[in-house]
Design an enzyme around this catalytic site. Structure first.
Site, PDB file in Angstrom:
ATOM      1  N   HIS A 272       0.998  -1.198  -0.031  1.00  0.00           N
ATOM      2  CA  HIS A 272       0.249  -0.038  -0.056  1.00  0.00           C
ATOM      3  C   HIS A 272       1.009   1.298   0.051  1.00  0.00           C
ATOM      4  CE1 HIS A 272      -2.447  -3.133   2.418  1.00  0.00           C
ATOM      5  NE2 HIS A 272      -2.431  -3.211   1.109  1.00  0.00           N
TER       6      HIS A 272
ATOM      7  N   ARG B 286      -9.945   3.001  -7.409  1.00  0.00           N
ATOM      8  CA  ARG B 286      -9.836   1.872  -6.429  1.00  0.00           C
ATOM      9  C   ARG B 286     -10.349   2.468  -5.220  1.00  0.00           C
ATOM     10  NH1 ARG B 286      -4.607   0.886  -9.142  1.00  0.00           N
ATOM     11  NH2 ARG B 286      -4.480  -1.310  -9.861  1.00  0.00           N
TER      12      ARG B 286
ATOM     13  N   ARG C 248     -14.906   1.443  -8.921  1.00  0.00           N
ATOM     14  CA  ARG C 248     -14.950   0.115  -8.382  1.00  0.00           C
ATOM     15  C   ARG C 248     -15.262  -0.148  -6.896  1.00  0.00           C
ATOM     16  NH1 ARG C 248      -9.431  -3.416  -9.019  1.00  0.00           N
ATOM     17  NH2 ARG C 248      -8.868  -2.298  -7.039  1.00  0.00           N
TER      18      ARG C 248
ATOM     19  N   ASP D 235      -4.394  -9.099 -12.197  1.00  0.00           N
ATOM     20  CA  ASP D 235      -5.031 -10.593 -11.469  1.00  0.00           C
ATOM     21  C   ASP D 235      -5.239 -11.583 -12.544  1.00  0.00           C
ATOM     22  OD1 ASP D 235      -5.172 -10.110  -8.659  1.00  0.00           O
ATOM     23  OD2 ASP D 235      -6.693  -8.650  -8.900  1.00  0.00           O
TER      24      ASP D 235
ATOM     25  N   ARG E 119       1.251 -12.400  -7.611  1.00  0.00           N
ATOM     26  CA  ARG E 119       1.615 -10.980  -8.289  1.00  0.00           C
ATOM     27  C   ARG E 119       2.428 -10.371  -7.197  1.00  0.00           C
ATOM     28  NH1 ARG E 119      -3.708  -7.446  -8.419  1.00  0.00           N
ATOM     29  NH2 ARG E 119      -2.573  -5.756  -7.943  1.00  0.00           N
TER      30      ARG E 119
ATOM     31  N   CYS F 295      -7.302  -2.168 -17.415  1.00  0.00           N
ATOM     32  CA  CYS F 295      -6.856  -1.162 -16.453  1.00  0.00           C
ATOM     33  C   CYS F 295      -5.839  -1.840 -15.428  1.00  0.00           C
ATOM     34  CB  CYS F 295      -8.150  -0.818 -15.622  1.00  0.00           C
ATOM     35  SG  CYS F 295      -9.164  -1.890 -14.547  1.00  0.00           S
TER      36      CYS F 295
END
Ligand code: PEP
Ligand code: MG
Length: 758
Positions: A368, A475, A511, A634, A644, A681
């Site tokens: 993050h 996001r 999203r 993903d 990932r 995206c």
């Protein structure tokens, strides 16, 4: 002989006097060796300093031939002095010449000395030199004497690290201040030149010798009590996120802070005549030197915890009450933050206008804090071993977020080369800015809409700056991830409204919460999962706990009153999941209508295509949704079964492989046939070569990080979409097992002079 020894207290008192004298560093060092020799009734006392070339140079001596100062050197590992440097431990011998490591240096006239006591000059666990006393008679030095010599070594370490001794006659710059280069993993693109700000700054201890040991003991006890209390408060209040730490780290702190052995060692160090600060430093330096030679990763990790804790205790001693809080104000103009680890909220606490870079000992590209660094547009490098130990506050440092390198205290050459790079990049940026208002159309007239990936307030100015066609992926979980508690509906609404305002009529695709997996909310308790990427996450969590999803949808509907709203769901694996999610939206929409609330002027619902099972339900799905968006990060992870976030495997397969490109081409073709818009995206759309390939297989809408818009646009303006398609079609159909089409695509681009490498 023992009776004549003045004892450590006398030595330390005298040492304090010498430190206060207004003389040059060399002279001070000369006085220190005389003082030690006299106090310990030793015939010889010498200081050796570790140089950049790895040799130990005689810097001062009492008793040996003074002509040898700055002339005699030993290799690290050579002789007893080298042994002390290597082992970072005292060596105490009554018959030095009998030791196998003894090496004779004729210029020093050492042959007549039998006893030898050498202690390492340590700072932050790093050896900066060696301090030695020698006697003609065969004697064993006492523990008290070893202690006194170690304390003196701390004072000398400070002199070396401060640079006072650099550039002495005949000498080289000692190791403490030499340029250092480290390699890590690039987390956020860009190059940052600036000065180090330690996220948890090491407190520099200047005052080593106590005037009143009883008072120092009392200070130590008070600081220890404060430290323990502040950790308890943090844990009890659940303020884990705000401190940027995880609970288990704090629990480890609590355990160490209450460790009796630690407390006892600190007390003993104060009783040798040190100040409380110097005692903490001494105990920690010894621990560090001991543990740095450990190969067990668990123990090395504990060393980090102990380092942190010692530093917090030092902060308690120097500025009570600040034990657990990092310093985020008073930044230098070009601040490069250096930390062991950091949460995303902690990075956002810093004054953005002064931040130029970030260096972490931990951190992966999908962490993050890396996401936030990219949003802030600062260069960041992670996984740099011992980064915080490598630098001091204020050191010049260069962060290369392209190659993943860090240069601390760079030489003038390196600095010049990077200044050139920065100028070059600035010129490029200027060129990209000039393209901002150019329509993004390929040479053969195909419009490719370039959209932004965003998620935080700090992203919003990028919409106008980049000239993006809109926000292709917002996001929403980032707001939740950087908060210390669950954001309330009002806060959610406020953010969504700000996004729509900043987009100023351009489309925004929100999203719904994509949490779980690696996206952890520290305040939400979850069952531990064996395979979180395949676990209870994203839409699964949203459907099982509909209250959370409902609240979010309500906030989105409110925020978009009178405007267009595009909503999509993450990690959908079956049509029924979309149906259920749509039902929740429709129910909320109807409820608002019933209560007479203003509604969005239009509402479109879509799905992220990122779980391979959807590939085989596309026809039915496309009939139900208004649009789809391919999450290539993903999709790649699940299609190739490569984590990932695991650097070991994440780069193992190339998205430009025929298998993946065929998959992506298939999705684009299905969407086209159904007449439904498709955007991609994931990260691959952010790289010019990959973007060119995506255009070649039918994509006309790409969403990417803000910094990528310029380079991708510059490339696509030069691309002939039909030519790329014609070139790629047979390559993708190839059945010869080729792993990647990258070389072919590169050659294609090079032959046409396309700028596709960033
Ligand atoms: C993706 O998976 O490609 C994507 C865009 O979503 P995220 O990176 O947030 O999982
Ligand atoms: Mg995803």
């Amino acid at each position: 002989m023992r009776g004549a020894y003045g004892g450590p207290r006398v030595l330390l008192r005298r040492l304090r006097e010498v430190m206060a004298e207004p003389v040059s560093a060399q002279e001070r060092l000369d006085r220190i060796v005389v003082l030690i020799a006299a106090n310990m009734v030793a015939e010889v006392c010498s200081v050796y300093v570790l140089r950049v070339d790895g040799d130990l140079e005689l810097y001062a001596t009492e008793g040996l031939n003074r002509e040898a100062v700055h002339r005699t050197t030993m290799h690290k590992g050579e002789g007893l002095v080298g042994l002390v440097a290597d082992e970072a431990e005292p060596v105490n011998l009554s018959d030095a010449q009998a030791h196998p490591a003894f090496s004779y240096k004729p210029e020093t006239g050492e042959e007549v000395y039998h006893s030898f006591l050498g202690v390492p000059i340590l700072r932050s666990g790093n050896t900066l030199g060696v301090l030695v006393v020698q006697n003609k008679s065969q004697r064993k030095y006492s523990d008290e004497e070893i202690e006194a010599l170690q304390t003196t070594a701390m004072v000398i370490a400070e002199m070396i690290a401060s640079g006072e001794l650099a550039g002495q006659e005949g000498g080289f710059e000692p190791v403490g201040r030499r340029p250092a280069h480290a390699r890590g993993v690039a987390l956020s693109e860009g190059i940052g030149l600036g000065h180090v700000v330690l996220h948890e700054p090491r407190v520099v201890v200047k005052n080593f010798i106590a005037e009143d040991s009883a008072a120092e003991l009392a200070r130590l006890d008070k600081a220890l009590a404060n430290l323990r209390a502040s950790i308890d408060v943090l844990i009890d209040e659940g303020e884990v996120a705000r401190a940027g730490e995880h609970r288990d780290v704090l629990e480890a702190f609590r355990m160490f802070a209450n460790d009796r052995g630690w407390g006892r060692r600190l007390h003993e160090a104060v009783l040798t005549g040190l100040t409380a600060e110097a005692a903490v430093e001494r105990v920690q330096s010894d621990t560090r030197a001991r543990m740095q030679r450990q190969t067990d990763p668990y123990l090395r990790e504990r060393l980090h915890d102990l380092d942190d804790l010692a530093n917090r205790l030092l902060r308690e001693l120097t500025s009570p009450g600040k034990g657990m809080a990092p310093q985020t104000t008073h930044l230098p103009d070009n601040a490069i933050i250096v930390a062991r680890s950091m949460g995303p909220a902690a990075l956002l606490d810093y004054d953005r206008s002064r931040l130029r870079g970030l260096v972490l000992e931990e951190g992966s590209p999908s962490s993050h804090v890396a996401i936030v660094a990219r949003a802030l547009g600062i260069a960041a490098v992670g996984q740099v071993e011992n980064a915080a130990g490598l630098v001091e506050s204020g050191d010049a440092v260069i962060v290369d977020g392209v190659s993943g390198e860090v240069h601390a205290r760079p030489t003038a050459d390196v600095e010049r080369a990077y200044a050139d790079k920065v100028r070059f990049r600035a010129r490029r940026q200027e060129q990209y800015r000039a393209l901002r208002d150019r329509p993004s159309i390929t040479r053969d007239g195909e419009t490719v809409s370039l959209m932004l990936n965003a998620g935080l307030l700090v992203d919003l100015p990028h919409i106008a700056e980049t000239g993006a066609a809109g926000v292709g992926l917002f996001r929403t979980e980032l707001q939740f991830m950087v908060a210390s508690s669950m954001p309330r509906t009002a806060a959610q609404q406020q953010l969504y409204r700000a996004v729509l305002d900043a987009a100023d009529g351009k489309p925004v695709t929100f999203r719904t919460l994509d949490v779980g997996g690696d996206k952890i909310l520290p305040y939400m308790r979850n069952e531990p999962e064996e395979n979180p990427a395949l676990g209870w996450r994203a839409i699964r969590l949203g459907l099982d706990r509909p209250a959370l999803l409902r609240t979010q949808i309500r906030a989105l509907l409110y925020a978009a009153a009178g405007r267009d709203l595009k909503l999509m769901f993450p990690m959908v694996a079956s049509i029924s999941e979309f149906d259920e999610a749509r039902e929740i939206v429709e129910r909320e929409h109807a409820r608002l209508a019933r209560h007479g609330h203003p509604l969005p002027s239009s509402l479109q619902l879509g799905v992220m295509v990122e779980v391979p099972s959807l590939l085989f339900q596309l026809d039915e799905l496309l009939q139900r949704v208004d649009f789809i968006s391919v999450g290539s990060n993903d999709l790649m992870q699940f299609l190739f079964a490569v984590d990932r976030g695991n650097a070991r495997v994440s780069g193992r397969f190339d998205p430009l492989s025929p298998a993946f490109l065929r998959t992506l081409a298939f999705v684009a073709a299905k969407a086209k046939a159904a007449g439904k818009p498709v955007t991609l995206c994931g990260e691959i759309g952010a790289r010019p070569l990959e973007a060119m390939a995506l255009i070649g297989i039918g994509y006309r809408s790409l969403s990417m990080s803000p910094a990528a818009i310029g380079p991708v646009k510059a490339a696509l303006l030069e691309v002939d979409a039909h030519e790329v398609s014609a070139f790629m079609a047979p390559l993708i159909a190839r059945t010869d097992g080729g792993r990647t089409l990258r070389p072919e695509l590169r050659d294609f681009a090079a032959a046409r002079g396309l700028q596709v490498e960033p």
